[in-house]
Design a protein around this motif. Structure first.
Motif, PDB file in Angstrom:
ATOM      1  N   MET A 136      -5.255   4.070  41.868  1.00 44.45           N
ATOM      2  CA  MET A 136      -6.605   4.194  42.030  1.00 44.45           C
ATOM      3  C   MET A 136      -6.857   5.489  43.038  1.00 44.45           C
ATOM      4  SD  MET A 136      -9.650   4.296  41.208  1.00 44.45           S
ATOM      5  CE  MET A 136      -9.817   2.773  39.810  1.00 44.45           C
ATOM      6  N   VAL A 137      -6.025   5.421  44.064  1.00 44.67           N
ATOM      7  CA  VAL A 137      -6.018   6.264  45.338  1.00 44.67           C
ATOM      8  C   VAL A 137      -5.542   7.687  44.812  1.00 44.67           C
ATOM      9  CG1 VAL A 137      -3.649   5.769  46.263  1.00 44.67           C
ATOM     10  CG2 VAL A 137      -5.443   6.586  47.882  1.00 44.67           C
ATOM     11  N   ASP A 138      -4.798   7.807  43.821  1.00 41.54           N
ATOM     12  CA  ASP A 138      -4.404   9.257  43.637  1.00 41.54           C
ATOM     13  C   ASP A 138      -5.724   9.894  42.712  1.00 41.54           C
ATOM     14  OD1 ASP A 138      -1.971   8.932  44.791  1.00 41.54           O
ATOM     15  OD2 ASP A 138      -0.844   8.666  42.876  1.00 41.54           O
ATOM     16  N   LEU A 139      -6.205   8.886  41.915  1.00 42.38           N
ATOM     17  CA  LEU A 139      -7.432   9.515  40.933  1.00 42.38           C
ATOM     18  C   LEU A 139      -8.597   9.750  41.683  1.00 42.38           C
ATOM     19  CD1 LEU A 139      -8.233   9.888  38.047  1.00 42.38           C
ATOM     20  CD2 LEU A 139      -8.958   7.568  38.134  1.00 42.38           C
ATOM     21  N   LEU A 140      -8.892   9.066  42.785  1.00 38.35           N
ATOM     22  CA  LEU A 140     -10.076   9.291  43.817  1.00 38.35           C
ATOM     23  C   LEU A 140      -9.622  10.464  44.610  1.00 38.35           C
ATOM     24  CD1 LEU A 140     -10.995   5.775  45.062  1.00 38.35           C
ATOM     25  CD2 LEU A 140     -12.188   7.128  43.323  1.00 38.35           C
ATOM     26  N   THR A 141      -8.644  10.802  45.037  1.00 32.98           N
ATOM     27  CA  THR A 141      -8.065  11.883  45.786  1.00 32.98           C
ATOM     28  C   THR A 141      -8.383  13.138  44.898  1.00 32.98           C
ATOM     29  OG1 THR A 141      -6.563  10.640  47.097  1.00 32.98           O
ATOM     30  CG2 THR A 141      -6.318  12.997  47.221  1.00 32.98           C
ATOM     31  N   TRP A 142      -8.033  13.035  43.540  1.00 30.24           N
ATOM     32  CA  TRP A 142      -7.967  13.952  42.590  1.00 30.24           C
ATOM     33  C   TRP A 142      -9.637  14.516  42.330  1.00 30.24           C
ATOM     34  CZ3 TRP A 142      -9.524  13.969  37.277  1.00 30.24           C
ATOM     35  CH2 TRP A 142      -9.448  15.139  36.619  1.00 30.24           C
TER      36      TRP A 142
END
Length: 254
Positions: A136-142
């Motif tokens: 989720m952290v990667d998706l939110l950063t994206w």
């Protein structure tokens, strides 16, 4: 608790975490759109097969993890498909398969139910392909890099993290009550729910105090992980989606 966090653990540990989020989104969304507009055969079936093969193959997600993640969705989809296939009330058609009281079904309603179920399963598997390979952290950063407002990203991030705090508190309370009482009754479940809400509120208050102590100004940026482009992955994603569309057109034109 291990099986409850297996999806998140798989996303962090999988080999596809090194792939750019946008490239995985292209694959997942491409398969999702295909599932939504394709007929059950061969489109939805091929999308489902492709998603399972990619998830359990190159992405190296354990089949058991995928099965656990899909179980609640499948239950909902089965119920939804049956309610579409079986009509309540009205006059049964002459070619109805059965007519039991106010319930009846004919080839048209069953076809609609199968279509709804197959599209639901293939679409859910398309989303699971992204969920099991992207933390989720990667998706939110994206999403932040695409220009999504920071407050929305921060709210989503905090909500996601607090879910694990809530889960940990719930499991701790359940284990304590089971150790003391040996079983969970309605009264103890109500007490556990109250304790859970109080502990969650306390956690949220401490989080707010910690943010204020660190000079929180309304933004919680996360340093992005550098990832190089993968033309081979993108080409494979487009090839998979293109192959499903080619099979659809072949069936439609014959």
């Amino acid at each position: 608790m291990a099986h409850l966090t297996a999806l998140d653990d798989a996303a962090w540990q999988g080999p596809w975490r090194a792939v750019r989020v946008g490239e995985k989104v292209v694959l997942s969304v491409g398969l999702l759109v295909t599932a939504l507009v394709s007929p059950p055969w061969p489109g939805c079936v091929l999308v489902a097969i492709a998603c399972v093969a990619l998830t359990c193959g190159p992405a190296r997600i354990p089949p058991r993890t995928l099965a656990i993640a899909m179980a609640p969705a499948l239950t909902f989809l089965v119920i939804g498909g049956v309610t579409v296939a079986v009509v309540l009330g009205g006059t049964p058609t002459p070619n109805a398969f059965f007519a039991w009281g106010p319930l009846w079904a004919d080839p048209a309603t069953v076809s609609k139910g199968v279509t709804a179920f197959s599209r639901g399963v293939s679409g859910t598997l398309s989303v699971m392909l992204l969920a099991t390979t992207t933390p989720m952290v990667d998706l939110l950063t994206w999403l932040r890099s695409l220009g999504m407002p920071s407050p929305l990203v921060d709210i989503a991030s905090l909500t996601y993290r607090l879910l694990f705090v809530l889960l940990s508190s719930a499991l701790a309370i359940h284990a304590a009550q089971t150790a003391r009482l040996g079983r969970i009754s309605v009264a103890t479940a109500a007490s556990a729910t109250g304790s859970l809400l109080i502990r969650s509120w306390a956690h949220a208050a401490r989080l707010q105090a910690g943010l204020e102590g660190r000079g929180y100004t309304g933004d919680l940026p996360t340093l992005p992980r550098a990832r190089s482009a993968s033309p081979a992955f993108l080409a494979t994603a487009l090839a998979v989606v293109g192959a499903v569309w080619a099979a659809n057109l072949a069936v439609i034109l014959t």
